[in-house]
Scaffold this motif. Structure first.
Motif, mmCIF file in Angstrom:
data_model
loop_
_atom_site.group_PDB
_atom_site.id
_atom_site.type_symbol
_atom_site.label_atom_id
_atom_site.label_comp_id
_atom_site.label_asym_id
_atom_site.label_seq_id
_atom_site.Cartn_x
_atom_site.Cartn_y
_atom_site.Cartn_z
ATOM 1 N N SER A 118 1.770 18.511 60.253
ATOM 2 C CA SER A 118 1.783 19.825 60.884
ATOM 3 C C SER A 118 2.036 20.869 59.810
ATOM 4 O O SER A 118 3.097 20.890 59.190
ATOM 5 C CB SER A 118 2.879 19.907 61.958
ATOM 6 N N GLN A 119 1.067 21.751 59.573
ATOM 7 C CA GLN A 119 1.195 22.763 58.522
ATOM 8 C C GLN A 119 1.561 24.133 59.080
ATOM 9 O O GLN A 119 1.556 25.119 58.351
ATOM 10 C CB GLN A 119 -0.108 22.833 57.719
ATOM 11 N N GLU A 120 1.917 24.184 60.331
ATOM 12 C CA GLU A 120 2.301 25.449 60.944
ATOM 13 C C GLU A 120 3.756 25.762 60.614
ATOM 14 O O GLU A 120 4.600 24.877 60.544
ATOM 15 C CB GLU A 120 2.122 25.378 62.466
ATOM 16 N N ASP A 121 4.040 27.037 60.421
ATOM 17 C CA ASP A 121 5.410 27.491 60.197
ATOM 18 C C ASP A 121 6.070 27.675 61.554
ATOM 19 O O ASP A 121 6.217 28.790 62.059
ATOM 20 C CB ASP A 121 5.413 28.790 59.392
ATOM 21 N N SER A 122 6.441 26.570 62.158
ATOM 22 C CA SER A 122 6.983 26.581 63.517
ATOM 23 C C SER A 122 8.029 25.484 63.645
ATOM 24 O O SER A 122 8.167 24.634 62.752
ATOM 25 C CB SER A 122 5.846 26.350 64.524
#
Length: 282
Positions: free
Chosen positions: A154-158
């Motif tokens: 997962s490369q999302e900043d979340s």
């Protein structure tokens, strides 16, 4: 049947291929993490101490978020980490559909990937699949095992995804309760972005990026108390059966196991999320 387990043994062909490739992969990790990019690590001493000198026979499980296909081995390439010592290297769970989809790749990841210490995991096959038993055997030897409990990149900043039960089941089922060390990192998604060009990864790692790693403190689990709470909670719940053993090695029925694995996973998730928040504001 365990897929090419023989190729990951230290005595395969006298251990010569393993030693040669280990040096190459270790050098690659050092180059990406410390030469072509800038890597900073908070609390690195705790990780190095547990890798080098934890009590004999006590296994170590490190857990981290999964930001790119290069997280392992590059996250072990920072300055001061013994990434060139084959005896200290980690075992890691690796997706079978990606790393073991044919004989050549199976041999490569068993033998080559950071000393061949890769254990194939079939996603969707559950926590009682055969290769999870292989992971338990390594833990019973007092080895170090790394897992990505989110189960995917997962490369999302979340916030970190809710964790799969596999890591929790290993902690609960291990013959000797392992030390569990959380790690959170940021920046490797820029070194190997999933959508670099036309939805593809770059052919080589990118450079001049900042990689940040924060190592937490060992997570303490009161497993006897968690087991009791799981039994009590499960009495009032109903779950569709998925074919788990009616009585597990830890003495719980399927419903209680679900509650126990959920409780352990949520405890790990909460710690990792706090580390992610601290890293974000550092």
């Amino acid at each position: 049947m365990r897929k090419m387990e023989w190729a990951g043994r230290p005595n395969h062909i006298g251990g010569i291929p393993r030693r040669i490739v280990f040096m190459a992969v270790g050098a690659f990790a050092k180059a990406v993490a410390s030469l072509f990019n800038s890597t900073s690590v908070q609390n690195a001493d705790t990780l190095i101490r547990l890798v080098r000198s934890r009590p004999p026979g006590i296994p170590l499980i490190t857990v981290s978020n999964h930001m790119s296909t290069l997280d392992d081995p590059v996250m072990w390439g920072f300055k001061g980490f013994p990434s060139m010592d084959a005896k200290l290297a980690r075992w890691v769970l690796a997706a079978e559909d990606i790393c073991f989809k044919n004989a050549l790749l199976s041999y490569f990841f068993r033998l080559v990937n950071y000393t061949g210490k890769c254990i194939p995991i079939t996603r969707g096959a559950g926590i009682y699949q055969e290769h999870m038993n292989e992971a338990l055997e390594r833990l019973s030897d007092g080895a170090w095992l790394h897992t990505f409990p989110e189960g995917k990149v997962s490369q999302e900043d979340s916030p970190i995804r809710r964790l799969k039960w596999g890591t929790a089941s290993l902690i609960v089922r291990a013959p000797v309760t392992p030390i569990v060390l959380p790690i959170v990192h940021h920046g490797l998604e820029e070194v190997m972005p999933e959508n670099f060009f036309v939805g593809r990864r770059p052919p080589f790692p990118l450079w001049n990026k900042k990689i940040k790693i924060v190592v937490g403190e060992p997570i303490e689990f009161d497993l006897p108390k968690l087991r009791q709470e799981a039994v009590s909670t499960s009495r009032n719940l109903s779950f569709p059966r998925v074919g788990w053993p009616s009585t597990s090695p830890c003495g719980l029925d399927e419903a209680a196991q679900r509650c126990l694995f959920t409780a352990v996973s949520e405890q790990i998730w909460a710690v990792m999320e706090r580390l992610r928040d601290s890293l974000k504001h550092s």
